[in-house]
Design a protein around this motif. Structure first.
Motif, PDB file in Angstrom:
ATOM      1  N   LEU B   4       4.961 -37.690  71.381  1.00  0.00           N
ATOM      2  CA  LEU B   4       4.382 -38.801  71.591  1.00  0.00           C
ATOM      3  C   LEU B   4       2.906 -38.612  71.083  1.00  0.00           C
ATOM      4  N   ARG B   5       2.525 -37.548  71.410  1.00  0.00           N
ATOM      5  CA  ARG B   5       0.970 -37.195  70.743  1.00  0.00           C
ATOM      6  C   ARG B   5       0.764 -37.442  69.050  1.00  0.00           C
ATOM      7  N   THR B   6       1.827 -36.805  68.424  1.00  0.00           N
ATOM      8  CA  THR B   6       2.011 -37.156  67.102  1.00  0.00           C
ATOM      9  C   THR B   6       2.183 -38.570  66.827  1.00  0.00           C
ATOM     10  N   ARG B   9      -1.080 -40.500  66.815  1.00  0.00           N
ATOM     11  CA  ARG B   9      -1.822 -40.607  65.798  1.00  0.00           C
ATOM     12  C   ARG B   9      -1.616 -40.963  64.493  1.00  0.00           C
ATOM     13  N   ALA B  10      -0.391 -41.626  64.311  1.00  0.00           N
ATOM     14  CA  ALA B  10       0.060 -42.399  63.065  1.00  0.00           C
ATOM     15  C   ALA B  10      -0.821 -43.795  63.306  1.00  0.00           C
ATOM     16  N   PRO B  11      -1.162 -44.415  62.327  1.00  0.00           N
ATOM     17  CA  PRO B  11      -1.899 -45.466  62.124  1.00  0.00           C
ATOM     18  C   PRO B  11      -0.880 -46.900  62.403  1.00  0.00           C
ATOM     19  N   ILE B  12       0.355 -46.704  61.991  1.00  0.00           N
ATOM     20  CA  ILE B  12       1.246 -47.774  62.360  1.00  0.00           C
ATOM     21  C   ILE B  12       1.334 -47.937  63.670  1.00  0.00           C
ATOM     22  N   ALA B  13       1.517 -46.759  64.415  1.00  0.00           N
ATOM     23  CA  ALA B  13       1.889 -46.667  65.865  1.00  0.00           C
ATOM     24  C   ALA B  13       0.736 -46.931  66.526  1.00  0.00           C
ATOM     25  N   ARG B  14      -0.536 -46.832  66.072  1.00  0.00           N
ATOM     26  CA  ARG B  14      -1.739 -47.454  66.858  1.00  0.00           C
ATOM     27  C   ARG B  14      -1.893 -49.008  66.769  1.00  0.00           C
ATOM     28  N   THR B  15      -1.388 -49.456  65.364  1.00  0.00           N
ATOM     29  CA  THR B  15      -1.467 -50.824  65.381  1.00  0.00           C
ATOM     30  C   THR B  15      -0.385 -51.657  66.297  1.00  0.00           C
ATOM     31  N   ALA B  16       0.626 -51.111  66.306  1.00  0.00           N
ATOM     32  CA  ALA B  16       1.838 -51.459  67.109  1.00  0.00           C
ATOM     33  C   ALA B  16       1.278 -51.438  68.654  1.00  0.00           C
ATOM     34  N   LEU B  17       0.689 -50.332  69.137  1.00  0.00           N
ATOM     35  CA  LEU B  17       0.353 -50.280  70.151  1.00  0.00           C
ATOM     36  C   LEU B  17      -0.730 -51.143  70.600  1.00  0.00           C
ATOM     37  N   ALA B  18      -1.637 -51.363  69.811  1.00  0.00           N
ATOM     38  CA  ALA B  18      -2.668 -52.149  70.068  1.00  0.00           C
ATOM     39  C   ALA B  18      -2.361 -53.876  70.242  1.00  0.00           C
ATOM     40  N   VAL B  19      -1.342 -54.103  69.394  1.00  0.00           N
ATOM     41  CA  VAL B  19      -0.584 -55.288  69.597  1.00  0.00           C
ATOM     42  C   VAL B  19       0.043 -55.372  70.835  1.00  0.00           C
ATOM     43  N   LEU B  20       0.806 -54.424  71.265  1.00  0.00           N
ATOM     44  CA  LEU B  20       1.476 -54.432  72.736  1.00  0.00           C
ATOM     45  C   LEU B  20       0.674 -54.566  73.728  1.00  0.00           C
ATOM     46  N   ALA B  21      -0.682 -53.847  73.438  1.00  0.00           N
ATOM     47  CA  ALA B  21      -1.689 -53.808  74.599  1.00  0.00           C
ATOM     48  C   ALA B  21      -2.147 -55.309  74.813  1.00  0.00           C
ATOM     49  N   VAL B  22      -2.327 -55.897  73.692  1.00  0.00           N
ATOM     50  CA  VAL B  22      -3.018 -57.270  73.794  1.00  0.00           C
ATOM     51  C   VAL B  22      -1.953 -58.050  74.232  1.00  0.00           C
ATOM     52  N   VAL B  23      -0.625 -58.131  73.999  1.00  0.00           N
ATOM     53  CA  VAL B  23       0.591 -59.004  74.595  1.00  0.00           C
ATOM     54  C   VAL B  23       0.473 -58.634  76.240  1.00  0.00           C
ATOM     55  N   ALA B  24       0.581 -57.093  76.594  1.00  0.00           N
ATOM     56  CA  ALA B  24       0.549 -56.974  77.907  1.00  0.00           C
ATOM     57  C   ALA B  24      -0.453 -57.310  78.847  1.00  0.00           C
ATOM     58  N   VAL B  25      -1.721 -57.568  78.190  1.00  0.00           N
ATOM     59  CA  VAL B  25      -3.052 -58.016  78.936  1.00  0.00           C
ATOM     60  C   VAL B  25      -2.417 -59.505  79.198  1.00  0.00           C
ATOM     61  N   LEU B  26      -2.058 -60.202  78.146  1.00  0.00           N
ATOM     62  CA  LEU B  26      -1.979 -61.694  78.031  1.00  0.00           C
ATOM     63  C   LEU B  26      -0.795 -62.075  79.012  1.00  0.00           C
ATOM     64  N   ALA B  27      -0.042 -61.017  79.125  1.00  0.00           N
ATOM     65  CA  ALA B  27       1.245 -61.299  79.971  1.00  0.00           C
ATOM     66  C   ALA B  27       0.904 -61.259  81.587  1.00  0.00           C
ATOM     67  N   LEU B  28      -0.348 -60.301  81.823  1.00  0.00           N
ATOM     68  CA  LEU B  28      -0.700 -60.324  83.085  1.00  0.00           C
ATOM     69  C   LEU B  28      -1.531 -61.321  83.686  1.00  0.00           C
ATOM     70  N   THR B  29      -2.637 -61.446  82.521  1.00  0.00           N
ATOM     71  CA  THR B  29      -3.681 -62.395  82.841  1.00  0.00           C
ATOM     72  C   THR B  29      -3.590 -63.818  82.323  1.00  0.00           C
ATOM     73  N   ALA B 262       8.972 -48.166  67.704  1.00  0.00           N
ATOM     74  CA  ALA B 262      10.165 -47.223  67.900  1.00  0.00           C
ATOM     75  C   ALA B 262      10.379 -46.476  66.389  1.00  0.00           C
ATOM     76  N   ASP B 263      10.434 -47.049  65.178  1.00  0.00           N
ATOM     77  CA  ASP B 263      10.362 -46.200  64.135  1.00  0.00           C
ATOM     78  C   ASP B 263       9.298 -44.931  64.205  1.00  0.00           C
ATOM     79  N   ALA B 264       8.238 -45.042  64.587  1.00  0.00           N
ATOM     80  CA  ALA B 264       7.098 -44.418  64.398  1.00  0.00           C
ATOM     81  C   ALA B 264       7.320 -43.046  65.367  1.00  0.00           C
ATOM     82  N   VAL B 265       7.993 -43.263  66.662  1.00  0.00           N
ATOM     83  CA  VAL B 265       8.424 -42.424  67.600  1.00  0.00           C
ATOM     84  C   VAL B 265       9.428 -41.526  66.871  1.00  0.00           C
TER      85      VAL B 265
END
Lengths: 347, 295
Positions: B4-6, B9-29, B262-265
């Motif tokens: 999970l740490r590796t 670090r992957a740029p694609i995974a970071r982008t995906a995580l950022a998008v998901l974080a935004v969606v999660a914030v939107l979902a909650l607020t 999922a692909d990045a993991v």
């Protein structure tokens, strides 16, 4: 022949004889598995009705149903018998083609389904043909131009298609083809038997919308297995013997690489039928999903159960066809159940 | 954990995580961020394009599209998560238990998995809602039941493979407790696989939820959802051909980010942990099993 010529190797039956000897046993095992799966699905379908508090009197008469009405209609539909007896007679009748009568209209469920099913089967059939044609062509083109511009384009399009529900694709197609270009109607249906040309006009857009997702899956799978197969020694050997690119591809490589793609195709059948629910609503098709949606609104349990059971039967028959196809392509795949490559996503 | 740490670090995974974080914030607020009331109708201004008052225009009842998109995120995403949570519960526990099943029970449980996999999501959810009553929880339970096989298979495969790993046996010999082994040795190995499955299941569930809300199942119409907005836009394609693109883009973005993650993991996993290649059997275990088989 080679077995005879090779020194030091014991004589063995030819591949044909071995295939023939193994076939009945594997076929028996697959049929037993399929029958079990059907039984378990039917049990689940029946249990769904058994745990609900919906009853025919409420469905037909609504708020005005008296306890006497409820008891009378329960008795009429056989709901006052013990559950195992109900399940047994429901299953036996269902296998004989009798799915009971609608609580709401008392029309036999089998009649409603046999009126609606051809719509779905014809459109899903056309979608399958389109998926194989589009996915096969795209996957082959991508594999032949491995790493090139075509390959990257195909991969990108497939990735995007995988993130879109079928109904979003359908809305896009309606907007573009039906509303903006006015090439095809945006909804409606004409049975194939009445006018095949008109049927195609109405069925093409829904079938295309349904097929794109499956086509993307086939293209991706075919691309990766073709890339692998083209690197195999037998492919190089065929090229060295001077066979044309076309013959190497069609006669040797494609046959070996097609297996996983056929598996993906088989997995896309439940997805096609599931996607048909929404597509039917968008294109206003009188199919099995509309039937099921209406039944769900009216809590019409026999219709709900009937549509679900028929759907399961269709999917299982399609799975058997895929197993037969895989067997025809490669008998060695039949040692165990074929690995269902990929994930069951996007159903 | 290192997988999970590796991944992180992957740029694609970071982008995906950022998008998901935004969606999660939107979902909650999302409901709080909405500039206008997502249900307020303004019949004088229906089907308008983007303007200062309505940044993304208005729909066929004059409701603010941006507010509806923001407010609809919660229902769309959280219900999908509910189905996945149900699927995890229904899949992981029997998956772990199935290691102890006999041959006959294993066969039946695998056929039950096949049976669940033949049922199409939408039709089954419609059936469940028709029979159990039109509610989001009924629909999500149905969805969870159909997603459970994903988790069952993954957990079962991992548990079967790891149960006979040499380092597990060594830990047992050194007197480690069952729960310590589960926590330290098995859970860490299974985690990436479960993460991949969860991401896939969430993506699938989100697509199914948008189909269901599109059909008006589980959610009563005035409440905004991505699928419901698409259904509303459908009648006005001639006037606003671009309207469905907005909810569709949100669905695409979220599902795409989940798939990429999922692909990045999976890419970050070491080659020997690839599915199917379980750790080698130890001599003692094999003997033990053969002995059991003989009894």
């Amino acid at each position: 022949m080679s077995a005879v010529l090779a020194p030091g190797r014991p004589l063995r039956a030819g591949p044909l004889a071995r295939r023939a000897a193994r076939a009945p046993r594997t076929a028996g095992r697959i049929l037993a598995g399929t029958a079990t799966v059907f039984l378990l699905s039917s049990l689940l379908t029946f249990a769904l009705g058994a745990v609900s508090d919906a009853n025919p009197a409420a469905a037909a008469l609504g708020e005005t149903a008296t306890p006497a009405d409820i008891a009378r209609l329960d008795h009429e539909f056989g709901l006052d018998r013990p559950l195992p007896a109900q399940y047994g007679s429901w299953l036996v009748h269902a296998l004989g083609g009798d799915l009971g009568r609608s609580w709401f209209t008392t029309v036999p469920v089998a009649d409603s389904i046999s009126a609606a099913l051809p719509v779905d089967l014809s459109i899903a059939g056309l979608a399958l043909v389109l998926a194989v044609a589009l996915g096969g062509a795209a996957g082959t083109a991508a594999a032949l131009g491995h790493g090139g511009r075509v390959d990257r384009a195909v991969t990108a399009v497939c990735t995007v298609l995988g993130t879109l529900p079928a109904f979003v694709i359908a809305i896009g197609l309606i907007t573009l083809v039906a509303v903006q270009l006015r090439l095809l109607p945006s909804g409606g249906y004409v049975p194939f038997g009445r006018n095949p040309a008109q049927w195609l006009r109405f069925a093409f857009l829904p079938a295309l919308a349904l097929s794109l997702d499956a086509a993307a899956g086939i293209a991706r799978q075919l691309r990766s297995s073709l890339v692998g197969a083209l690197r195999e020694n037998y492919a190089t050997g065929a090229v060295m013997r001077g066979l044309s690119r076309r013959r190497v591809l069609l006669g040797h490589v494609l046959r070996n690489a097609a297996g996983p793609a056929v598996t993906v195709l088989g997995m896309s059948v439940p997805m096609l039928i599931g996607g048909a629910v929404v597509t039917e609503r968008i294109f206003n098709l009188p199919g099995i999903a509309q039937l099921s949606l209406r039944a769900a609104e009216q809590h019409d349990v026999p219709v709900i159960q009937g549509t679900l059971l028929v759907t399961v039967a269709v999917v299982l028959i399609a799975n058997l066809a895929v197993d037969a196809g895989l067997y025809a392509l490669n008998p060695a795949a039949r040692r165990g159940r074929p690995a269902r490559a990929g994930q069951e996503a996007d159903r | 954990m290192s997988v999970l740490r590796t991944t992180a670090r992957a740029p694609i995974a970071r982008t995906a995580l950022a998008v998901l974080a935004v969606v999660a914030v939107l979902a909650l607020t999302g409901g709080l961020l909405a500039p206008l009331d997502p249900l307020a109708q303004d019949t004088a201004r229906i089907l308008q394009g983007p303007s200062g008052a309505h940044l993304l225009g208005t729909d066929y009842l004059g409701r603010d599209v941006l507010s509806r998109l923001l407010a609809g995120t919660g229902l769309s995403v959280l219900t999908a998560a509910e189905a996945v949570a149900a699927a995890m519960l229904l899949g992981v526990v029997p998956g772990l238990a199935s290691v102890r099943f006999g041959a006959a029970l294993s066969w039946i449980s695998l056929r039950a998995v096949d049976a669940l996999m033949t049922l199409p999501f939408t039709l089954f959810a419609i059936a469940a809602v028709g029979v159990l009553g039109n509610g989001l929880h009924q629909a999500m339970l149905a969805l969870g039941v159909l997603l459970a096989p994903l988790f069952f298979r993954v957990t079962r495969a991992a548990a079967l493979g790891l149960d006979r790993a040499q380092y597990v046996e060594a830990a047992e010999l050194m007197g480690a407790s069952r729960s310590w082994i589960l926590r330290v040795h098995i859970w860490r190995k299974v985690l990436p696989t479960v993460a991949v499955t969860t991401a896939h299941a969430l993506a699938t569930s989100l697509l199914a939820v948008s189909s269901l809300t599109f059909l008006g199942i589980g959610v009563q119409p005035p409440a905004p959802t991505w699928g419901g907005m698409l259904a509303g836009d459908l009648g006005f394609l001639a006037q606003q051909p671009w309207a469905p693109a907005l909810p569709a883009a949100l669905i695409m973005l979220t599902v795409g980010a989940l798939n990429l993650l999922a692909d990045a993991v999976r890419d970050a996993e070491p080659a020997d942990a690839v599915r199917g290649a379980g750790p080698a059997d130890t001599a003692v275990r094999k003997e033990h099993r053969d002995g059991l088989a003989a009894v």
